[in-house]
Each structure stands twice: as structure tokens, then as C-alpha cells.
Design a protein around this motif. Structure first.
Motif, PDB file in Angstrom:
ATOM      1  N   GLU A 173      20.749 -29.741  23.380  1.00 44.23           N
ATOM      2  CA  GLU A 173      19.486 -29.631  24.030  1.00 44.23           C
ATOM      3  C   GLU A 173      18.334 -30.666  23.806  1.00 44.23           C
ATOM      4  OE1 GLU A 173      18.068 -25.668  23.317  1.00 44.23           O
ATOM      5  OE2 GLU A 173      20.062 -24.932  23.257  1.00 44.23           O
ATOM      6  N   GLY A 174      18.938 -31.648  23.165  1.00 42.55           N
ATOM      7  CA  GLY A 174      18.065 -33.109  22.969  1.00 42.55           C
ATOM      8  C   GLY A 174      16.914 -32.767  22.004  1.00 42.55           C
ATOM      9  N   PRO A 175      15.953 -33.819  21.850  1.00 42.93           N
ATOM     10  CA  PRO A 175      14.903 -33.503  20.985  1.00 42.93           C
ATOM     11  C   PRO A 175      14.249 -32.230  20.875  1.00 42.93           C
ATOM     12  CG  PRO A 175      14.761 -35.607  22.169  1.00 42.93           C
ATOM     13  CD  PRO A 175      15.719 -34.681  22.783  1.00 42.93           C
ATOM     14  N   THR A 176      13.927 -31.776  19.657  1.00 38.25           N
ATOM     15  CA  THR A 176      13.534 -30.339  19.482  1.00 38.25           C
ATOM     16  C   THR A 176      12.660 -30.548  18.295  1.00 38.25           C
ATOM     17  OG1 THR A 176      15.702 -29.603  20.068  1.00 38.25           O
ATOM     18  CG2 THR A 176      14.277 -28.119  19.142  1.00 38.25           C
ATOM     19  N   ARG A 177      11.429 -29.568  18.504  1.00 40.72           N
ATOM     20  CA  ARG A 177      10.513 -29.561  17.622  1.00 40.72           C
ATOM     21  C   ARG A 177      11.026 -28.599  16.233  1.00 40.72           C
ATOM     22  NH1 ARG A 177       4.778 -28.979  20.318  1.00 40.72           N
ATOM     23  NH2 ARG A 177       4.129 -28.925  18.347  1.00 40.72           N
ATOM     24  N   TYR A 178      10.306 -28.712  15.285  1.00 39.85           N
ATOM     25  CA  TYR A 178      10.512 -28.074  14.065  1.00 39.85           C
ATOM     26  C   TYR A 178      10.656 -26.650  14.136  1.00 39.85           C
ATOM     27  CZ  TYR A 178      10.324 -26.612   9.357  1.00 39.85           C
ATOM     28  OH  TYR A 178      10.680 -25.621   8.093  1.00 39.85           O
ATOM     29  N   GLY A 179       9.488 -26.203  14.783  1.00 43.51           N
ATOM     30  CA  GLY A 179       9.290 -24.741  15.060  1.00 43.51           C
ATOM     31  C   GLY A 179      10.390 -24.263  15.902  1.00 43.51           C
ATOM     32  N   GLU A 180      10.852 -24.914  16.829  1.00 44.99           N
ATOM     33  CA  GLU A 180      11.790 -24.185  17.623  1.00 44.99           C
ATOM     34  C   GLU A 180      13.258 -24.144  16.822  1.00 44.99           C
ATOM     35  OE1 GLU A 180      12.249 -26.247  21.476  1.00 44.99           O
ATOM     36  OE2 GLU A 180      13.832 -24.635  22.161  1.00 44.99           O
TER      37      GLU A 180
END
Lengths: 120, 120
Positions: B50-57
Motif C-alpha cells: 500500500e505504499g507510504p503509510t502513517r503511523y496511526g494507520e
DNA sequence: CAGCATCCGAACCGATACTG
DNA sequence: CAGTATCGGTTCGGATGCTG
């Protein structure tokens, strides 16, 4: 895609965040639990490549430092139906471990990882 | 085949047991050390898909129970040059994680395992 | 030979609380 | 939002010694 491991991200009742397919990564956690233990992957890979192998040879080839650790690991793999233990009624005693069909499936999927690891 | 990890079974100076090629399974132990940690494989697989992902996600998708555990895991993966951390100078703060080239290599080799795990 | 029993220190993981 | 600090329970792994 379906799997038996329960988790909210795959729960049909849970609302999809963007309405699309949502891959679940929880099953991977399950594999790792079984395979993350010390020596587990190596045992599976070795048995896959070289067939039935005796306990003592596993110890040598994997450079096991403590026999109890390997012993525990082997028990787990047997419990998980990944390897099979066969003991011969001889003296001195002989025990051979080999992959079950399920173990072979795992081993095949471990191959790319092993090859990559060896070149790192 | 060669690798940097030292072990007697691959030591050129050591006598070969049967004179033939001797595959070494020790490198696999190295991969497992980095990848056996909780959430490590899932993080790599998710970022790959899914590519770059935020910490929260990441926390949500992986159903993380304790933030410190994920936090430690991410630090390790960064140290091992498998993922990259990029923070944006915004408010509220935003941080994205993504695979490094090396991380992508690992992710590709993890794919078969993930697919298998999902059907188990 | 192929192991299990025991002990002990290290690492891991989760929960809670707190910060920039 | 995105973490870190701390702490305590649990598991893991290594060393040693002993059996069938």
C-alpha cells in the motif's frame, strides 16, 4: 481471500474504510509465531533440501548451542504438523525428522527468503 | 554462494564432510531475527502493498495493542535499513513510513508466505 | 544417540502514563 | 497525531547435568 484467523480488519460485519478490498496482514502474524522461534525456519529449510535427517545432524548443521532449545523447537514443529518424527527401534537409537506435506508447502515458500538471505 | 554471516559450516577452512556443496542455513537465522519480532513482517508486507503509510494507520491496520511495541519495531526496521521514516513539518504532525529498496526485496520474498498464510 | 529437567539471565510484550 | 518512558509479567534461550 479468506482465512481462519479472526481479526476486525477482516470481519465481514466491520465497515470497510474505503469500500474496497482490504488485505489483512494478521495471518502473517500467525506464521511468524510458528516460524519465528529459533531454529524453526532452518529446520524446515534443511529438511526440505536434504530429506529425512537425524537429530544429531540437525544439531551439527544448524550449529545449535543448546540441545534443549532445538528439542523444544522440534516438538513445536511436530505439534504444528510441519515436521514428522520417526524413531527406529535400534541400538544405538536413531530418530529421523522429515517434512509433512504442510511443512513442504511452507518450505517452498521459504526458498526465496533463504536464497536472498544467503546473498546478503 | 557466499554470505557475510560467519558460521563453521561455511568456513572455507573447515573440512567438507562429504566433499560436496554444503548449503548453509545460518543466514536464515539472521532474517528471522529481524523479521521474527512482533509486527515486523506485517509492517513490511503492508508498506509493500500500500505504499507510504502513517503511523496511526499502521496501528489500526495491524491491530496493535501497545503503541510502544510498534514503535520499537519501527525503530528496528529503520535501523536495519528496511523501512524509511519521513516526517512532515505540519500540525498536526504527520509521519510516513515506506519501504527502502532493501525492504522491497524482502517484501517480494515474503509474498508467497503471506498468500499461503491467508489460506491456512 | 537422542533427548529431557532444571535453573537463570535476557529479551519481549502489554499497559499505563506522559510529551512535543 | 505520533510517539517515548517506565514497569512488570511472561517467554525464550543458553548452560549444565542426567536418563533410556
Amino acid at each position: 481471500m479468506s482465512h481462519t484467523r479472526e481479526c476486525a480488519c477482516c470481519d465481514p460485519g466491520a465497515p470497510a474504510s474505503s469500500g474496497g478490498e482490504m488485505t489483512c496482514y494478521c495471518p502473517l502474524g500467525g506464521v511468524i509465531e510458528t516460524v519465528g522461534r529459533k531454529y524453526a525456519m532452518q529446520v524446515v529449510a534443511l529438511l526440505g533440501a536434504e530429506g529425512p535427517t537425524r537429530y544429531g545432524e540437525l544439531e551439527e548443521r544448524l550449529e545449535v548451542t543448546s540441545s534443549s532449545t532445538l528439542s523444544d523447537c522440534l516438538s513445536d514443529l511436530v505439534d504444528e504438523n510441519l515436521i514428522e518424527r520417526r524413531s527406529f527401534d535400534e541400538v544405538p537409537p536413531r530418530v529421523e525428522y522429515s517434512l509433512t506435506p504442510r511443512g513442504r508447502q511452507l518450505e517452498e515458500r521459504l526458498q526465496p527468503l533463504l536464497e536472498w538471505a544467503a546473498t546478503e
